[in-house]
Design an enzyme around this catalytic site. Structure first.
Site, PDB file in Angstrom:
ATOM      1  N   ARG A  28       0.825  -1.220   0.000  1.00 12.39           N
ATOM      2  CA  ARG A  28       0.000   0.000   0.000  1.00 12.39           C
ATOM      3  C   ARG A  28       0.858   1.268   0.000  1.00 12.39           C
ATOM      4  O   ARG A  28       0.500   2.269   0.628  1.00 12.39           O
ATOM      5  CB  ARG A  28      -0.976  -0.011   1.181  1.00 12.39           C
ATOM      6  CG  ARG A  28      -2.417   0.246   0.729  1.00 12.39           C
ATOM      7  CD  ARG A  28      -3.407   0.257   1.884  1.00 12.39           C
ATOM      8  NE  ARG A  28      -3.739  -1.060   2.352  1.00 12.39           N
ATOM      9  CZ  ARG A  28      -4.081  -1.368   3.599  1.00 12.39           C
ATOM     10  NH1 ARG A  28      -4.138  -0.427   4.527  1.00 12.39           N
ATOM     11  NH2 ARG A  28      -4.381  -2.595   3.934  1.00 12.39           N
ATOM     12  N   ARG A  32      -3.758   6.729   0.342  1.00 16.70           N
ATOM     13  CA  ARG A  32      -4.334   7.909   0.978  1.00 16.70           C
ATOM     14  C   ARG A  32      -3.409   8.669   1.905  1.00 16.70           C
ATOM     15  O   ARG A  32      -3.686   9.820   2.252  1.00 16.70           O
ATOM     16  CB  ARG A  32      -5.599   7.512   1.763  1.00 16.70           C
ATOM     17  CG  ARG A  32      -6.777   7.192   0.860  1.00 16.70           C
ATOM     18  CD  ARG A  32      -8.043   7.052   1.670  1.00 16.70           C
ATOM     19  NE  ARG A  32      -8.024   5.838   2.477  1.00 16.70           N
ATOM     20  CZ  ARG A  32      -8.923   5.542   3.409  1.00 16.70           C
ATOM     21  NH1 ARG A  32      -9.907   6.391   3.686  1.00 16.70           N
ATOM     22  NH2 ARG A  32      -8.853   4.416   4.084  1.00 16.70           N
ATOM     23  N   ARG A  41      -7.189  11.103  -6.647  1.00 15.23           N
ATOM     24  CA  ARG A  41      -8.408  10.371  -6.267  1.00 15.23           C
ATOM     25  C   ARG A  41      -9.659  11.209  -6.543  1.00 15.23           C
ATOM     26  O   ARG A  41     -10.695  10.686  -6.991  1.00 15.23           O
ATOM     27  CB  ARG A  41      -8.321  10.014  -4.775  1.00 15.23           C
ATOM     28  CG  ARG A  41      -9.575   9.451  -4.137  1.00 15.23           C
ATOM     29  CD  ARG A  41      -9.885   8.066  -4.648  1.00 15.23           C
ATOM     30  NE  ARG A  41     -11.187   7.582  -4.186  1.00 15.23           N
ATOM     31  CZ  ARG A  41     -12.336   7.893  -4.770  1.00 15.23           C
ATOM     32  NH1 ARG A  41     -12.374   8.688  -5.830  1.00 15.23           N
ATOM     33  NH2 ARG A  41     -13.472   7.399  -4.295  1.00 15.23           N
ATOM     34  N   ASP A  78      -7.016  -3.363  -7.191  1.00 16.64           N
ATOM     35  CA  ASP A  78      -7.632  -3.893  -5.978  1.00 16.64           C
ATOM     36  C   ASP A  78      -7.920  -5.375  -6.160  1.00 16.64           C
ATOM     37  O   ASP A  78      -8.277  -5.803  -7.254  1.00 16.64           O
ATOM     38  CB  ASP A  78      -8.931  -3.143  -5.667  1.00 16.64           C
ATOM     39  CG  ASP A  78      -9.437  -3.480  -4.278  1.00 16.64           C
ATOM     40  OD1 ASP A  78      -9.036  -2.801  -3.315  1.00 16.64           O
ATOM     41  OD2 ASP A  78     -10.213  -4.452  -4.141  1.00 16.64           O
ATOM     42  N   TYR A 154     -14.290 -12.608   0.865  1.00 14.26           N
ATOM     43  CA  TYR A 154     -14.991 -11.333   0.653  1.00 14.26           C
ATOM     44  C   TYR A 154     -16.271 -11.545  -0.162  1.00 14.26           C
ATOM     45  O   TYR A 154     -17.293 -10.907   0.084  1.00 14.26           O
ATOM     46  CB  TYR A 154     -14.094 -10.340  -0.088  1.00 14.26           C
ATOM     47  CG  TYR A 154     -13.137  -9.573   0.787  1.00 14.26           C
ATOM     48  CD1 TYR A 154     -13.574  -8.499   1.558  1.00 14.26           C
ATOM     49  CD2 TYR A 154     -11.791  -9.900   0.836  1.00 14.26           C
ATOM     50  CE1 TYR A 154     -12.689  -7.784   2.350  1.00 14.26           C
ATOM     51  CE2 TYR A 154     -10.894  -9.192   1.627  1.00 14.26           C
ATOM     52  CZ  TYR A 154     -11.353  -8.135   2.385  1.00 14.26           C
ATOM     53  OH  TYR A 154     -10.484  -7.436   3.171  1.00 14.26           O
TER      54      TYR A 154
END
Lengths: 350, 350
Positions: A28, A32, A41, A78, A154
């Protein structure tokens, strides 16, 4: 005519060549915590559009490498784009994480389709091509996918979870339907990773972020076996491409994972002891990890001491420096800059 | 005059005596999956009042034993009653789990006080006394506390978390203040457990539910060392009282935990391999666990096969049957009844 390609430290570490220091990247590393990420973004309507926009995803993937000079870029994407491509409804709500239309029974699995799935991921491959063209010759390019168990978990849970009990209960209750889902994900993952390699990725990582919630028997069946199939198939379709396996939380099963799956490198989560890594894992594979992301959040001398300890313990063998988990949202970019400076110093091995 | 007390299978397993079958209880055996629990729950204004009402907490503790005839009752309480007694504001919102007024700096720790803390927990000791009087002579009574790391992690995070990064960052940033918090919790936990034993608890369990998020160094410092101190102090204050340690998620650190802390018994989470448990842990301590709670949710033949496998693998040595984690909310009580029937059958050891 053979062309002398410049050596890439990350690839050297994967084949066991020494380059005098530990190459590094961070899970990562694009995201952010970087203000320049937040500006890009804002140009996309939602997170999926961001991942599937080659211009934006390329820029985001390059941002940390530009700032901190890591030894690798990883394509911005992702793990849930695969279920999205298979036809499962996916959205990311701001601050809530992913939401999928949860699989509740075998019939929901039958409605998914591999037909056209790879084409729906074309923008990812275009991002990989752009990155391959843009990166400096010494910087490696990493592609990735979620491992089948984690992605399936998931898909059944419909969202993140601490323990994925709903997914585990599904697998116990209907192992035939669950195996069909895993089979579909194995095939889709092989295609997805091979296409990234064909587009220019030089190494791939398999994220099994929720490997650590399974019993030993389920770990064998839903983590080890699918990973074996993916590694074996990739070694035929993309000979020589290194695979980094990351079975987060595998605990005492790490050694079995490395031996059985034949991954080139093993991602160590934060809990793995460096002694165990050095004595049991490093003889079998390149090890990658495992600084606590909380240390990168804190920075300063505490960070410097921990980085020194890790590099002294593991830097004598095949080693890629990384975190044990992704960069935390609140991490000050200046702490990553400090880390970059520390990692440029030569290693003193104990 | 010595009185021949009836043998309690759970206590026999803890001292290594054989009783012909594996004694059992279940973590979170009293709770929301039972309709009779929900009826009693409705009589208290909130969850803390429920835990601190001896009449209600006694009834709730007895409910599963009455229905399923486990070999032990565990006092109905919560690991966060200790911070509550130390003066930290705590509430449980319906469906949200615990909320604490989070500790943000050392000064917040200084405001906590051990003065009068034990007295604020008197209702728990009264519950223990009532349970000791009410239980059939062959049923053991278990007291418990959260282990210092896990309780401190909640105190700093203010709520549940997947990774407790805020708590870990606090410990890295200000290890002196964090050690003061751990010291206070070690002292409070010893007092709390000793008082439960004095009130009639025959064995105590230390829940270190979030031991599995720590690096090796932090695990030594915040899990091993405080647990050592608690076990050593209890062995002086309450000689002979067995301590069950449950460092959930300790992975490859389980053996080190058992050796270093000298717990009598070790709770195995679901991920622990039965081979590792049998070969490495059972020679050192009684093992307890580790059926996946998702199997109890599913029930039927899948449950029966797994229970058979576990009992055959571990039933030849010191063993207490339990889950690897608490009973899940949606577990049908009839599956627990099936489990009780299975566990009454004699063990065939492989």
């Amino acid at each position: 005519v053979t062309v002398n390609k410049p050596a890439k430290p990350l690839l050297q570490a994967l084949v066991g060549e020494r380059c005098g220091r530990a190459p590094w990247w961070l899970m990562r590393q694009a995201g952010r915590y970087l203000p320049e990420y937040r500006r890009v973004r804002a140009q996309a309507r939602d997170f999926i559009e961001l991942c599937l926009s080659p211009a934006l995803a390329t820029e985001i993937s390059l941002q940390p490498v530009r700032r901190f000079e890591m030894d690798a870029a990883i394509v911005f994407s992702d793990i849930l784009l695969v279920p999205h491509a298979l036809g499962q409804k996916l959205e990311f709500r701001e601050g809530e994480g992913p939401l999928l239309e949860a699989i509740e029974e075998g019939a929901d699995i039958d409605r998914l389709t591999q037909h056209g799935a790879l084409a729906r991921l074309d923008p990812v491959f275009e991002t990989v091509r752009r990155l391959a063209a843009a990166l400096a010759p010494e910087v490696a390019l990493i592609g990735f996918a979620g491992a089948p168990w984690t992605v399936a978990a998931y898909m059944i849970e419909g969202r993140g979870s601490r323990d994925f009990f709903r997914a585990k209960a599904f697998a116990y209750r209907d192992p035939v339907a669950f195996a069909a889902l895993i089979d579909m994900l194995v095939a889709a993952t092989i295609d997805f990773l091979a296409a990234q390699v064909e587009a220019g990725a030089e190494v791939v990582q398999l994220f099994d972020s929720w490997a650590g919630v399974l019993s030993e028997e389920c770990f064998e069946r839903w983590v080890i076996a699918p990973t074996q199939r993916i590694v074996a198939s990739l070694s035929r379709r993309c000979p020589g491409v290194p695979v980094i396996g990351f079975p987060r939380g595998a605990g005492a099963h790490y050694e079995r994972y490395v031996t059985a799956t034949r991954v080139t490198a093993i991602g160590l989560d934060t809990t793995v002891s460096v002694g165990y890594a050095r004595n049991r894992l490093q003889p079998l594979a390149t090890v990658q990890g495992n600084l606590d992301p909380a240390l990168l959040l804190v920075g300063g001398d505490v960070l410097a001491r921990a980085v020194g300890g890790l590099r002294r313990a593991l830097g004598g063998g095949r080693y890629i420096f990384n975190l044990g988990h992704g960069v935390l949202l609140d991490t000050p970019p200046e702490n990553v800059a400090l880390l970059a400076r520390l990692l440029r110093q030569p290693i003193e091995v104990t």
